[in-house]
Design a protein around this motif. Structure first.
Motif, mmCIF file in Angstrom:
data_model
loop_
_atom_site.group_PDB
_atom_site.id
_atom_site.type_symbol
_atom_site.label_atom_id
_atom_site.label_comp_id
_atom_site.label_asym_id
_atom_site.label_seq_id
_atom_site.Cartn_x
_atom_site.Cartn_y
_atom_site.Cartn_z
ATOM 1 N N ASN A 113 0.832 -1.197 0.000
ATOM 2 C CA ASN A 113 0.000 0.000 0.000
ATOM 3 C C ASN A 113 0.870 1.252 0.000
ATOM 4 O OD1 ASN A 113 -2.387 -1.504 0.118
ATOM 5 N ND2 ASN A 113 -2.307 -1.595 2.355
ATOM 6 N N ILE A 114 0.373 2.296 -0.644
ATOM 7 C CA ILE A 114 1.117 3.556 -0.742
ATOM 8 C C ILE A 114 0.275 4.684 -0.167
ATOM 9 C CG2 ILE A 114 2.174 5.228 -2.298
ATOM 10 C CD1 ILE A 114 2.896 3.009 -4.161
ATOM 11 N N SER A 115 0.913 5.515 0.663
ATOM 12 C CA SER A 115 0.268 6.696 1.235
ATOM 13 C C SER A 115 0.899 7.956 0.655
ATOM 14 C CB SER A 115 0.443 6.715 2.760
ATOM 15 O OG SER A 115 -0.091 5.561 3.352
ATOM 16 N N GLY A 147 -3.930 4.245 -6.729
ATOM 17 C CA GLY A 147 -3.965 3.267 -5.653
ATOM 18 C C GLY A 147 -3.676 3.825 -4.277
ATOM 19 N N VAL A 148 -3.621 5.153 -4.151
ATOM 20 C CA VAL A 148 -3.356 5.785 -2.854
ATOM 21 C C VAL A 148 -4.679 5.959 -2.114
ATOM 22 C CG1 VAL A 148 -2.480 7.849 -1.683
ATOM 23 C CG2 VAL A 148 -1.320 6.973 -3.726
ATOM 24 N N ARG A 149 -4.780 5.366 -0.937
ATOM 25 C CA ARG A 149 -6.003 5.428 -0.144
ATOM 26 C C ARG A 149 -5.786 6.095 1.210
ATOM 27 N NH1 ARG A 149 -7.325 4.161 -4.458
ATOM 28 N NH2 ARG A 149 -8.736 2.487 -5.162
ATOM 29 N N ARG A 150 -4.550 6.426 1.529
ATOM 30 C CA ARG A 150 -4.239 7.002 2.839
ATOM 31 C C ARG A 150 -3.420 8.277 2.648
ATOM 32 N NH1 ARG A 150 -4.278 5.673 8.000
ATOM 33 N NH2 ARG A 150 -5.182 3.641 7.523
ATOM 34 N N HIS A 170 -8.587 7.534 4.336
ATOM 35 C CA HIS A 170 -8.001 7.295 5.645
ATOM 36 C C HIS A 170 -6.933 8.352 5.908
ATOM 37 C CE1 HIS A 170 -9.899 3.341 6.066
ATOM 38 N NE2 HIS A 170 -9.594 3.140 4.809
ATOM 39 N N LEU A 171 -6.853 8.809 7.159
ATOM 40 C CA LEU A 171 -5.859 9.810 7.534
ATOM 41 C C LEU A 171 -4.920 9.254 8.589
ATOM 42 C CD1 LEU A 171 -7.979 13.096 7.842
ATOM 43 C CD2 LEU A 171 -6.614 12.309 5.898
ATOM 44 N N THR A 172 -3.638 9.523 8.400
ATOM 45 C CA THR A 172 -2.611 9.262 9.409
ATOM 46 C C THR A 172 -2.173 10.609 9.970
ATOM 47 O OG1 THR A 172 -1.799 7.247 8.348
ATOM 48 C CG2 THR A 172 -0.270 8.414 9.796
ATOM 49 N N LEU A 173 -2.131 10.719 11.288
ATOM 50 C CA LEU A 173 -1.781 11.991 11.914
ATOM 51 C C LEU A 173 -0.488 11.848 12.711
ATOM 52 C CD1 LEU A 173 -4.205 14.528 13.438
ATOM 53 C CD2 LEU A 173 -2.135 13.956 14.694
ATOM 54 N N TYR A 174 0.495 12.686 12.366
ATOM 55 C CA TYR A 174 1.775 12.735 13.066
ATOM 56 C C TYR A 174 1.699 13.779 14.183
ATOM 57 C CZ TYR A 174 4.052 10.337 9.091
ATOM 58 O OH TYR A 174 4.431 9.447 8.116
ATOM 59 N N TYR A 175 2.362 13.493 15.286
ATOM 60 C CA TYR A 175 2.413 14.436 16.400
ATOM 61 C C TYR A 175 3.726 14.240 17.146
ATOM 62 C CZ TYR A 175 1.480 10.506 19.555
ATOM 63 O OH TYR A 175 1.585 9.322 20.253
ATOM 64 N N LEU A 246 -11.022 10.909 17.601
ATOM 65 C CA LEU A 246 -10.189 10.628 16.435
ATOM 66 C C LEU A 246 -11.031 10.169 15.255
ATOM 67 C CD1 LEU A 246 -7.184 8.821 18.140
ATOM 68 C CD2 LEU A 246 -7.200 11.121 17.160
ATOM 69 N N LYS A 247 -12.024 9.354 15.531
ATOM 70 C CA LYS A 247 -12.898 8.884 14.459
ATOM 71 C C LYS A 247 -13.612 10.050 13.792
ATOM 72 C CE LYS A 247 -16.563 5.530 13.488
ATOM 73 N NZ LYS A 247 -17.476 4.501 14.077
ATOM 74 N N ALA A 248 -14.033 11.021 14.590
ATOM 75 C CA ALA A 248 -14.686 12.205 14.034
ATOM 76 C C ALA A 248 -13.730 13.024 13.180
ATOM 77 C CB ALA A 248 -15.239 13.069 15.167
ATOM 78 N N MET A 249 -12.439 12.943 13.482
ATOM 79 C CA MET A 249 -11.415 13.640 12.712
ATOM 80 C C MET A 249 -10.997 12.856 11.466
ATOM 81 S SD MET A 249 -9.129 14.682 16.052
ATOM 82 C CE MET A 249 -7.692 15.200 15.150
ATOM 83 N N ARG A 250 -11.564 11.647 11.293
ATOM 84 C CA ARG A 250 -11.219 10.740 10.186
ATOM 85 C C ARG A 250 -9.809 10.179 10.330
ATOM 86 N NH1 ARG A 250 -14.895 11.309 5.888
ATOM 87 N NH2 ARG A 250 -16.836 12.064 6.781
#
Length: 260
Positions: A113-115, A147-150, A170-175, A246-250
């Motif tokens: 998979n590719i983001s 093919g990018v889904r994230r 889908h979202l990935t969040l860095y912190y 987090l779910k509300a933030m996607r």
């Protein structure tokens, strides 16, 4: 449940163990983000990176390989990089911060998979008054056709209201660091290069891996952090209250960054 990850970057398992961080990271995190996210000069040797990925996969962890924006120099390095990673098959994920890297990964037979990484954030999203909005449905369609889904974003230190519409990605969040801007040169390792001059001859000694620097500007209230070729802001406070938030933030994956 929201997946939890850590960005270990260019550090090998042996280096993490020497720093006393390996066992705690293995116990706490499901995902390991390895590689170089912002600067092609920091890309590890292909075999070194493959061995790092294989180590974490062997510990039943999930691995995402980070790749940076590219010049012609980086394209040559990344081709070797992708061919080496083919041995890991579909078990790896890949983050690209350059459209050339996306095309190159497919040409080299990358199967996982590719983001789309944080440097591509502005092509799709806008953050305005605490609201994350999709600004280009056409760009989203382009990425999904590849093919990018994230997609990856950074924390801003407060809860986001995501207004992305139906079929949102889908979202990935860095912190806890927000990347503000990146350049193809940095304060320590490379000289200033005019736009028409190739970066192929740069000989970087990777001094930026030693430390980051806090800088201030009279027109900016918050302190800024300079790490390599990228400027960051630090938001250490908790930015969500529950999994429901987090779910509300996607957001369905969090990635902790021990350093910028």
């Amino acid at each position: 449940m929201t997946a939890k990850g850590i960005k270990t970057g260019t550090m090998t398992p042996a280096e993490l163990k020497a720093a006393g961080a390996l066992e705690a990271a293995l116990a706490k995190f499901e995902w390991f983000y390895v590689g170089a996210e912002f600067c092609e000069n920091l890309l590890p040797a292909p075999e070194r990176l493959r061995r790092t990925a294989e180590f974490f996969l062997g510990k039943d962890k999930k691995v995402c390989v980070l790749t940076p924006m590219l010049t012609e120099r980086g394209v040559r390095s990344l081709a070797k990089f992708f061919r080496s990673l083919r041995r890991c098959g579909k078990d790896l994920e890949l983050t690209v911060n350059d459209l050339g890297a996306l095309e190159l990964a497919r040409e080299c037979g990358f199967e996982g998979n590719i983001s789309a990484g944080r440097l591509l954030y502005d092509d799709l999203f806008r953050l305005q008054r605490g609201s994350l909005q999709l600004v280009s449905a056409q760009a989203l369609r382009f990425f999904t056709r590849q093919g990018v889904r994230r997609f990856e974003i950074s924390s801003t230190g407060r809860q986001l209201n995501a207004k992305l519409g139906p079929g949102a990605p889908h979202l990935t969040l860095y912190y806890p660091y927000l990347n503000i801007t990146s350049a193809r040169t940095c304060l320590l390792g490379t000289p200033e290069i005019p736009p028409h001059v190739s970066a192929a001859g740069i000989r970087c000694r990777r001094e930026c891996l030693a430390a980051s620097f806090e800088v201030k500007h009279p027109l900016i209230k918050e302190p800024l952090l300079v790490s390599g070729n990228t400027v960051f802001m630090h938001f250490p406070k908790q930015f969500y209250s529950s999994e429901k938030t987090l779910k509300a933030m996607r957001v369905d994956r969090l990635v902790y960054c021990p350093k910028p």
